[in-house]
Scaffold this active site. Sequence first.
Site, PDB file in Angstrom:
ATOM      1  N   LYS A  63       0.810  -1.226   0.000  1.00  0.00           N
ATOM      2  CA  LYS A  63       0.000   0.000   0.000  1.00  0.00           C
ATOM      3  C   LYS A  63       0.844   1.276   0.000  1.00  0.00           C
ATOM      4  CE  LYS A  63      -1.206  -0.239   4.775  1.00  0.00           C
ATOM      5  NZ  LYS A  63      -0.208   0.667   5.350  1.00  0.00           N
ATOM      6  N   ARG A  98      -7.360   2.389  11.014  1.00  0.00           N
ATOM      7  CA  ARG A  98      -6.776   1.084  11.258  1.00  0.00           C
ATOM      8  C   ARG A  98      -7.741   0.184  12.006  1.00  0.00           C
ATOM      9  NH1 ARG A  98      -1.537   1.300   9.143  1.00  0.00           N
ATOM     10  NH2 ARG A  98      -0.265  -0.298  10.086  1.00  0.00           N
ATOM     11  N   ARG A 100      11.553  -8.289   2.252  1.00  0.00           N
ATOM     12  CA  ARG A 100      11.953  -6.904   2.489  1.00  0.00           C
ATOM     13  C   ARG A 100      12.942  -6.838   3.655  1.00  0.00           C
ATOM     14  NH1 ARG A 100       7.268  -2.559   3.587  1.00  0.00           N
ATOM     15  NH2 ARG A 100       7.409  -2.948   5.798  1.00  0.00           N
ATOM     16  N   ARG A 137      13.421  -1.351   9.336  1.00  0.00           N
ATOM     17  CA  ARG A 137      12.339  -1.046  10.255  1.00  0.00           C
ATOM     18  C   ARG A 137      12.315  -2.032  11.406  1.00  0.00           C
ATOM     19  NH1 ARG A 137       6.859   0.343   7.024  1.00  0.00           N
ATOM     20  NH2 ARG A 137       5.997  -0.639   8.873  1.00  0.00           N
ATOM     21  N   ARG A 170       1.910  -8.129  13.948  1.00  0.00           N
ATOM     22  CA  ARG A 170       1.267  -7.121  13.087  1.00  0.00           C
ATOM     23  C   ARG A 170       0.128  -7.742  12.270  1.00  0.00           C
ATOM     24  NH1 ARG A 170       6.226  -5.057  10.038  1.00  0.00           N
ATOM     25  NH2 ARG A 170       4.849  -3.792   8.734  1.00  0.00           N
TER      26      ARG A 170
HETATM   27  P1  ADP Z   1       2.402  -1.416   7.870  1.00  0.00           P
HETATM   28  O1  ADP Z   1       1.094  -1.204   7.157  1.00  0.00           O
HETATM   29  O2  ADP Z   1       3.379  -2.184   7.055  1.00  0.00           O
HETATM   30  O3  ADP Z   1       2.235  -1.986   9.255  1.00  0.00           O
HETATM   31  P2  ADP Z   1       2.633   1.483   8.435  1.00  0.00           P
HETATM   32  O4  ADP Z   1       3.769   2.364   8.087  1.00  0.00           O
HETATM   33  O5  ADP Z   1       1.295   1.790   7.850  1.00  0.00           O
HETATM   34  O6  ADP Z   1       3.127   0.008   8.059  1.00  0.00           O
HETATM   35  O7  ADP Z   1       2.444   1.464  10.035  1.00  0.00           O
HETATM   36  C1  ADP Z   1       3.513   1.199  10.909  1.00  0.00           C
HETATM   37  C2  ADP Z   1       3.037   1.238  12.373  1.00  0.00           C
HETATM   38  O8  ADP Z   1       2.574   2.565  12.686  1.00  0.00           O
HETATM   39  C3  ADP Z   1       1.845   0.339  12.720  1.00  0.00           C
HETATM   40  O9  ADP Z   1       2.219  -0.985  13.007  1.00  0.00           O
HETATM   41  C4  ADP Z   1       1.291   1.041  13.953  1.00  0.00           C
HETATM   42  O10 ADP Z   1       2.067   0.785  15.098  1.00  0.00           O
HETATM   43  C5  ADP Z   1       1.480   2.505  13.588  1.00  0.00           C
HETATM   44  N1  ADP Z   1       0.274   3.070  12.911  1.00  0.00           N
HETATM   45  C6  ADP Z   1       0.188   3.514  11.632  1.00  0.00           C
HETATM   46  N2  ADP Z   1      -1.036   3.992  11.364  1.00  0.00           N
HETATM   47  C7  ADP Z   1      -1.758   3.836  12.509  1.00  0.00           C
HETATM   48  C8  ADP Z   1      -3.110   4.134  12.870  1.00  0.00           C
HETATM   49  N3  ADP Z   1      -3.979   4.671  12.007  1.00  0.00           N
HETATM   50  N4  ADP Z   1      -3.499   3.837  14.130  1.00  0.00           N
HETATM   51  C9  ADP Z   1      -2.653   3.285  15.018  1.00  0.00           C
HETATM   52  N5  ADP Z   1      -1.377   2.984  14.745  1.00  0.00           N
HETATM   53  C10 ADP Z   1      -0.923   3.242  13.505  1.00  0.00           C
END
Ligand code: ADP
Length: 191
Positions: free
Chosen positions: A13, A85, A124, A137, A148
């Site tokens: 995404k 989320r 990755r 990361r 996750r």
């Molecule tokens: P991925 O989709 O690969 O997990 P992201 O960069 O979207 O990567 O998110 C990384 C982390 O940031 C998530 O695992 C969470 O801890 C936090 N995060 C991102 N967006 C949100 C959200 N809308 N609400 C709560 N935590 C979030």
Amino acid sequence: MRIAFFGSPGSGKGTQAAALSTGYSLTHISTGELFRAKVLDGTRIGRRIGDTIAAGSLVDDITANYVLFKAIEGLNRFLVDGYPRNVAQAKMFDLHLDNLGTKLTCALFLDVPIEVAEERLTLRRTQRQDKVENYRRADDAPAVIHHRFDVYRKQTEPLLHYYSERIIRVDGTGSSAEVTRKIAKALQEWE
Ligand code: ADP
């Protein structure tokens, strides 16, 4: 055009959101990126967010909503990547947009089988480990990846039902360019 873009970890995404926002002149807002930037500022809240991300859990809804609402201030064309989320965030997002006299154009879901997404993430991680100069990361560690996906299944997947009336579901398998084309076609058909 206001899009909420979601998919599992490893669904691609982030890459697709970047391509889409360029193609459609939308401001790309990634809550993950915003939070990772916050970690670097070394404040108390930054450290707390850092611990949460490293554990693969979700940042609390109040912080997530606050950060996102601030990021979209004054914008009418945006693509939000990684938010909402969970259903609680989705409801607050709808309410917030309603208060602003607007609404989401659609929710875009990038559909990738969990096994494919897990394999991509593992790859990755391996690539990042090989290239020491690359930033790896913290949440790409195997145990954290597992958590996750668990969080995704329990908290994020229910959004499919919540958004059922306004969802665009796109098959996210195939090359990155192919997926971008599929998304563009789906958006065209929606409009
Ligand atoms: P991925 O989709 O690969 O997990 P992201 O960069 O979207 O990567 O998110 C990384 C982390 O940031 C998530 O695992 C969470 O801890 C936090 N995060 C991102 N967006 C949100 C959200 N809308 N609400 C709560 N935590 C979030």
